[in-house]
Design a protein around this motif. Sequence first.
Motif, PDB file in Angstrom:
ATOM      1  N   GLU A  76     -51.775  -6.319  21.132  1.00 21.27           N
ATOM      2  CA  GLU A  76     -52.769  -5.854  20.166  1.00 21.27           C
ATOM      3  C   GLU A  76     -53.507  -7.025  19.521  1.00 21.27           C
ATOM      4  N   ARG A  77     -52.814  -8.111  19.293  1.00 22.30           N
ATOM      5  CA  ARG A  77     -53.462  -9.304  18.716  1.00 22.30           C
ATOM      6  C   ARG A  77     -54.481  -9.865  19.696  1.00 22.30           C
ATOM      7  N   ALA A  78     -54.094  -9.989  20.970  1.00 20.20           N
ATOM      8  CA  ALA A  78     -55.007 -10.515  21.979  1.00 20.20           C
ATOM      9  C   ALA A  78     -56.189  -9.572  22.181  1.00 20.20           C
ATOM     10  N   ALA A 124     -55.344 -16.591  22.782  1.00 18.02           N
ATOM     11  CA  ALA A 124     -54.458 -15.484  22.400  1.00 18.02           C
ATOM     12  C   ALA A 124     -53.986 -14.709  23.624  1.00 18.02           C
ATOM     13  N   VAL A 132     -47.103  -6.098  19.877  1.00 11.76           N
ATOM     14  CA  VAL A 132     -47.843  -6.840  18.849  1.00 11.76           C
ATOM     15  C   VAL A 132     -48.698  -7.934  19.483  1.00 11.76           C
ATOM     16  N   ALA A 133     -48.146  -8.646  20.461  1.00  7.80           N
ATOM     17  CA  ALA A 133     -48.897  -9.710  21.131  1.00  7.80           C
ATOM     18  C   ALA A 133     -50.113  -9.145  21.862  1.00  7.80           C
ATOM     19  N   GLU A 164     -60.540  -4.473  11.000  1.00  9.81           N
ATOM     20  CA  GLU A 164     -60.203  -3.338  11.852  1.00  9.81           C
ATOM     21  C   GLU A 164     -61.350  -3.051  12.811  1.00  9.81           C
ATOM     22  N   ALA A 222     -57.528  -7.543  19.911  1.00  8.60           N
ATOM     23  CA  ALA A 222     -58.421  -7.649  18.747  1.00  8.60           C
ATOM     24  C   ALA A 222     -59.320  -8.879  18.853  1.00  8.60           C
ATOM     25  N   LEU A 223     -58.747 -10.006  19.273  1.00  8.42           N
ATOM     26  CA  LEU A 223     -59.542 -11.224  19.398  1.00  8.42           C
ATOM     27  C   LEU A 223     -60.520 -11.136  20.576  1.00  8.42           C
ATOM     28  N   CYS A 276     -50.207 -14.312  24.830  1.00  6.44           N
ATOM     29  CA  CYS A 276     -49.719 -12.949  25.029  1.00  6.44           C
ATOM     30  C   CYS A 276     -49.032 -12.813  26.380  1.00  6.44           C
TER      31      CYS A 276
END
Length: 284
Positions: free
Chosen positions: A200-202, A230, A197-198, A2, A204-205, A234
């Motif tokens: 937020e994933r990108a 990512a 979701v895509a 997180e 985070a990375l 995205c």
Amino acid sequence: MEFVLDEDQLMLRRSVREALAKSRSRSEREQWALYQGLGWLEAPPVELALILEELGYVADATPFLASATWFAPLAGRLPDGAGTAVFDGAGRYVLDADRADEIALRTADGVRVVPAGELTVEPVEVFDPALHVAHVRAPDAADGIPDLALMGLAATTVGSCRRILDLVVAHVKERHQFGRPLGAFQAVKHKAADMYVAIERARALTHFSALTLAECDGRRHRAAHMAKAAAGECQRLVFRHGLQLFGAMGFTWENELQIHLKRAKACDLLLGTAATHRKALLTR
């Protein structure tokens, strides 16, 4: 894992958003002077990622991205004016090369900074009218992309995709079909959720990549490839769903959506697509 922004970072993000909202009516030259005066170019990696995401959200047209993440990491300093860098021997598709004051070149003997007027620069017409891209003739340039440049493009892509999602959500709430808002249909909700979701994933990375750069972590090269890959994946999903949910009007000149679709796609193509960086990860 997180990632939580601290109070200073949250305050920075708010101040960037406020500054961008107030400066949208200004000329490109005035905006560039504002960013320089606010010291955004000097931000460390994590804070720079936050700034670049907000600049991506508004499809910023200034030389900020190239100066902060292409020129600076290669030259080891900020440019005298605007700057960019050549990362390969071919010198193809160099961001902002046609309006840079200085260009950093990676050569076999080390990094060399050259006034832009001493190099042959050929502007290239691209589908994003606010983006400046050019070929640079630099025979002695060598290959090598700084991790910060990959992180910067990833952060910009995330910002563009955020804007696309916001525009789509506003549209499907207002547009009615069969007596109901488009957003009330389950298929539309699923596509919007997939976009979120895509993103937020990108994000985070991208933040992880910025953290590894800030700490000189040994994983920073891998993290930069992961962030760029990512972000590219995205934008592919957000581009497809965003255009479909908006309909054909989303790609008309009169609609703001097409600006951000083009910027997200351009950021994926610059310095290698998602597939390129996936292959780089496998090689590592």
